[in-house]
Design a protein around this motif. Structure first.
Motif, PDB file in Angstrom:
ATOM      1  N   ILE A   9     -11.379   2.098   7.218  1.00 60.04           N
ATOM      2  CA  ILE A   9     -10.387   2.389   8.256  1.00 60.04           C
ATOM      3  C   ILE A   9     -11.057   3.254   9.319  1.00 60.04           C
ATOM      4  CG2 ILE A   9      -8.185   3.510   8.770  1.00 60.04           C
ATOM      5  CD1 ILE A   9      -7.488   3.026   5.744  1.00 60.04           C
ATOM      6  N   VAL A  10     -11.021   2.776  10.565  1.00 62.15           N
ATOM      7  CA  VAL A  10     -11.670   3.493  11.657  1.00 62.15           C
ATOM      8  C   VAL A  10     -10.624   3.800  12.720  1.00 62.15           C
ATOM      9  CG1 VAL A  10     -13.562   3.496  13.315  1.00 62.15           C
ATOM     10  CG2 VAL A  10     -13.754   2.134  11.200  1.00 62.15           C
ATOM     11  N   ASP A  11     -10.306   5.092  12.866  1.00 61.76           N
ATOM     12  CA  ASP A  11      -9.339   5.523  13.871  1.00 61.76           C
ATOM     13  C   ASP A  11      -9.689   6.947  14.278  1.00 61.76           C
ATOM     14  OD1 ASP A  11      -6.861   6.418  15.231  1.00 61.76           O
ATOM     15  OD2 ASP A  11      -6.065   4.512  14.456  1.00 61.76           O
ATOM     16  N   ASP A  12      -9.692   7.232  15.574  1.00 61.30           N
ATOM     17  CA  ASP A  12     -10.047   8.569  16.048  1.00 61.30           C
ATOM     18  C   ASP A  12      -8.935   9.594  15.816  1.00 61.30           C
ATOM     19  OD1 ASP A  12      -8.574   7.216  18.077  1.00 61.30           O
ATOM     20  OD2 ASP A  12      -9.253   8.670  19.554  1.00 61.30           O
ATOM     21  N   GLU A  13      -7.789   9.153  15.332  1.00 62.17           N
ATOM     22  CA  GLU A  13      -6.721  10.069  14.940  1.00 62.17           C
ATOM     23  C   GLU A  13      -6.808  10.266  13.427  1.00 62.17           C
ATOM     24  OE1 GLU A  13      -2.782   9.196  16.584  1.00 62.17           O
ATOM     25  OE2 GLU A  13      -3.788   7.763  17.922  1.00 62.17           O
ATOM     26  N   PRO A  14      -7.427  11.385  12.977  1.00 62.47           N
ATOM     27  CA  PRO A  14      -7.638  11.596  11.538  1.00 62.47           C
ATOM     28  C   PRO A  14      -6.364  11.491  10.703  1.00 62.47           C
ATOM     29  CG  PRO A  14      -8.869  13.207  12.796  1.00 62.47           C
ATOM     30  CD  PRO A  14      -8.000  12.472  13.779  1.00 62.47           C
ATOM     31  N   ASP A  15      -5.254  12.041  11.207  1.00 58.13           N
ATOM     32  CA  ASP A  15      -4.006  11.986  10.428  1.00 58.13           C
ATOM     33  C   ASP A  15      -3.553  10.549  10.212  1.00 58.13           C
ATOM     34  OD1 ASP A  15      -3.996  14.739  10.301  1.00 58.13           O
ATOM     35  OD2 ASP A  15      -2.475  15.002  11.872  1.00 58.13           O
ATOM     36  N   LEU A  16      -3.706   9.723  11.227  1.00 59.29           N
ATOM     37  CA  LEU A  16      -3.309   8.327  11.110  1.00 59.29           C
ATOM     38  C   LEU A  16      -4.235   7.576  10.150  1.00 59.29           C
ATOM     39  CD1 LEU A  16      -1.235   6.296  12.031  1.00 59.29           C
ATOM     40  CD2 LEU A  16      -2.672   5.809  14.018  1.00 59.29           C
ATOM     41  N   ALA A  17      -5.535   7.808  10.266  1.00 62.46           N
ATOM     42  CA  ALA A  17      -6.493   7.159   9.362  1.00 62.46           C
ATOM     43  C   ALA A  17      -6.190   7.545   7.914  1.00 62.46           C
ATOM     44  CB  ALA A  17      -7.920   7.539   9.734  1.00 62.46           C
ATOM     45  N   GLU A  18      -5.882   8.801   7.688  1.00 62.67           N
ATOM     46  CA  GLU A  18      -5.582   9.266   6.325  1.00 62.67           C
ATOM     47  C   GLU A  18      -4.254   8.703   5.825  1.00 62.67           C
ATOM     48  OE1 GLU A  18      -7.952  10.584   4.541  1.00 62.67           O
ATOM     49  OE2 GLU A  18      -9.183  10.641   6.360  1.00 62.67           O
ATOM     50  N   LEU A  19      -3.280   8.550   6.712  1.00 62.00           N
ATOM     51  CA  LEU A  19      -2.010   7.932   6.330  1.00 62.00           C
ATOM     52  C   LEU A  19      -2.248   6.494   5.887  1.00 62.00           C
ATOM     53  CD1 LEU A  19       1.100   7.948   6.105  1.00 62.00           C
ATOM     54  CD2 LEU A  19       1.147   7.234   8.528  1.00 62.00           C
ATOM     55  N   ALA A  50     -12.271  -4.362   7.501  1.00 62.53           N
ATOM     56  CA  ALA A  50     -12.343  -3.193   8.378  1.00 62.53           C
ATOM     57  C   ALA A  50     -11.098  -3.189   9.253  1.00 62.53           C
ATOM     58  CB  ALA A  50     -13.600  -3.234   9.235  1.00 62.53           C
ATOM     59  N   LEU A  51     -10.470  -2.026   9.368  1.00 66.91           N
ATOM     60  CA  LEU A  51      -9.311  -1.839  10.228  1.00 66.91           C
ATOM     61  C   LEU A  51      -9.770  -0.942  11.373  1.00 66.91           C
ATOM     62  CD1 LEU A  51      -6.657  -1.074   7.449  1.00 66.91           C
ATOM     63  CD2 LEU A  51      -7.244  -3.293   8.455  1.00 66.91           C
ATOM     64  N   LEU A  52      -9.816  -1.475  12.593  1.00 65.21           N
ATOM     65  CA  LEU A  52     -10.407  -0.767  13.724  1.00 65.21           C
ATOM     66  C   LEU A  52      -9.395  -0.447  14.808  1.00 65.21           C
ATOM     67  CD1 LEU A  52     -13.638  -2.879  14.451  1.00 65.21           C
ATOM     68  CD2 LEU A  52     -13.464  -0.736  13.179  1.00 65.21           C
ATOM     69  N   ASP A  53      -9.430   0.801  15.261  1.00 66.89           N
ATOM     70  CA  ASP A  53      -8.723   1.174  16.475  1.00 66.89           C
ATOM     71  C   ASP A  53      -9.584   0.694  17.638  1.00 66.89           C
ATOM     72  OD1 ASP A  53      -7.063   2.344  18.355  1.00 66.89           O
ATOM     73  OD2 ASP A  53      -7.703   4.394  17.926  1.00 66.89           O
ATOM     74  N   ARG A  54      -8.973   0.189  18.668  1.00 68.16           N
ATOM     75  CA  ARG A  54      -9.745  -0.334  19.809  1.00 68.16           C
ATOM     76  C   ARG A  54     -10.232   0.754  20.737  1.00 68.16           C
ATOM     77  NH1 ARG A  54      -7.986  -5.360  23.492  1.00 68.16           N
ATOM     78  NH2 ARG A  54     -10.129  -5.327  24.169  1.00 68.16           N
ATOM     79  N   ARG A  55      -9.396   1.726  21.009  1.00 69.04           N
ATOM     80  CA  ARG A  55      -9.734   2.735  22.005  1.00 69.04           C
ATOM     81  C   ARG A  55     -10.079   4.044  21.304  1.00 69.04           C
ATOM     82  NH1 ARG A  55      -5.667   2.573  26.476  1.00 69.04           N
ATOM     83  NH2 ARG A  55      -6.877   0.759  27.047  1.00 69.04           N
ATOM     84  N   MET A  56     -11.377   4.324  21.247  1.00 66.64           N
ATOM     85  CA  MET A  56     -11.862   5.570  20.675  1.00 66.64           C
ATOM     86  C   MET A  56     -12.875   6.169  21.643  1.00 66.64           C
ATOM     87  SD  MET A  56     -12.456   4.593  16.653  1.00 66.64           S
ATOM     88  CE  MET A  56     -13.577   3.220  16.973  1.00 66.64           C
ATOM     89  N   PRO A  57     -12.983   7.502  21.672  1.00 69.04           N
ATOM     90  CA  PRO A  57     -14.000   8.106  22.530  1.00 69.04           C
ATOM     91  C   PRO A  57     -15.400   7.762  22.017  1.00 69.04           C
ATOM     92  CG  PRO A  57     -12.862   9.785  21.226  1.00 69.04           C
ATOM     93  CD  PRO A  57     -12.193   8.471  20.951  1.00 69.04           C
ATOM     94  N   GLY A  58     -16.351   7.719  22.913  1.00 71.00           N
ATOM     95  CA  GLY A  58     -17.717   7.366  22.513  1.00 71.00           C
ATOM     96  C   GLY A  58     -17.840   5.867  22.380  1.00 71.00           C
ATOM     97  N   MET A  59     -17.942   5.397  21.162  1.00 71.10           N
ATOM     98  CA  MET A  59     -18.089   3.972  20.878  1.00 71.10           C
ATOM     99  C   MET A  59     -16.708   3.366  20.635  1.00 71.10           C
ATOM    100  SD  MET A  59     -20.343   2.130  17.868  1.00 71.10           S
ATOM    101  CE  MET A  59     -21.783   3.093  18.284  1.00 71.10           C
ATOM    102  N   SER A  60     -16.343   2.386  21.437  1.00 70.60           N
ATOM    103  CA  SER A  60     -15.017   1.770  21.311  1.00 70.60           C
ATOM    104  C   SER A  60     -14.944   0.887  20.062  1.00 70.60           C
ATOM    105  CB  SER A  60     -14.712   0.916  22.540  1.00 70.60           C
ATOM    106  OG  SER A  60     -15.495  -0.263  22.522  1.00 70.60           O
ATOM    107  N   GLY A  61     -13.729   0.563  19.686  1.00 71.91           N
ATOM    108  CA  GLY A  61     -13.525  -0.362  18.572  1.00 71.91           C
ATOM    109  C   GLY A  61     -14.128  -1.726  18.854  1.00 71.91           C
ATOM    110  N   ASP A  62     -14.108  -2.148  20.119  1.00 77.71           N
ATOM    111  CA  ASP A  62     -14.721  -3.423  20.491  1.00 77.71           C
ATOM    112  C   ASP A  62     -16.219  -3.412  20.188  1.00 77.71           C
ATOM    113  OD1 ASP A  62     -12.169  -3.890  21.432  1.00 77.71           O
ATOM    114  OD2 ASP A  62     -12.764  -4.186  23.523  1.00 77.71           O
TER     115      ASP A  62
END
Length: 187
Positions: A9-19, A50-62
């Motif tokens: 699971i890849v998400d820049d929101e830690p709480d959401l990734a942990e949920l 893999a579950l990817l968020d698209r918009r993350m700082p640095g390297m995007s999900g794309d």
């Protein structure tokens, strides 16, 4: 004892990734990453999904998606994002596209479905990935925009070709995918 399927699971929101992880960790070996670089480090142990968020700082999900496909084209990837789909998704190599918010049942269903599909023929896997793109666009774009876009028309043509090629493999489908297939074909 067989190993549990591995979900990253890849998400820049830690709480959401942990949920998300808490929803899945009873049935899967789950790892989380909060940015693209960490995700790729963790991907040294290949993931089944893999579950990817698209918009993350640095390297995007794309970008992460592109690197995952280079390393392991067999990994199933779902984009789970707040970014409404646009025609640019037609160029991305994901298997499913979910727009946030995503609930526990929806998340579990997509992981289960992607794991089942990994056992299908390449043609069926490609077919379902393209259906997912069409479904995502149809949910957010008016019909006149879809009809006017050349890329979308090409997608429709590819779906029809894959549908014809897949007819011999329909017996591989379980009940849920079989129903989803015909629901999407009628769309």
């Amino acid at each position: 004892m067989s190993a549990l399927p591995h979900v990253l699971i890849v998400d820049d929101e830690p709480d959401l990734a942990e949920l998300y992880a808490s929803w899945l960790d009873d049935e899967y070996a789950v790892e989380t990453a909060h940015n693209g670089a960490t995700a790729l480090e963790r991907f040294d142990q290949p993931a089944d999904v893999a579950l990817l968020d698209r918009r993350m700082p640095g390297m995007s999900g794309d970008e992460v998606l592109e690197r995952i496909r280079e390393r392991d084209p067999e990994c199933s990837v779902a984009m789970i994002t707040a970014v409404d789909p646009d025609f640019d998704i037609l160029e991305l190599g994901f298997d499913a596209y979910l727009t946030k918010p995503v609930g526990e049942t929806g998340l579990k269903n997509v992981v289960d479905r992607l794991l089942r599909r990994s056992e299908y023929t390449d043609t069926l896997q490609t077919f379902f990935a393209k259906l997912s793109k069409r479904e995502a666009l149809m949910a957010k774009k008016p019909q006149f925009e879809l009809e006017a876009d050349e890329r979308y028309q090409r997608l429709e043509s590819e779906i029809e070709t894959l549908r014809k090629e897949s007819e011999a493999h329909l017996s591989e489908l379980d009940g849920e995918d079989f129903e989803a297939l015909f629901y999407r074909l009628d769309a």
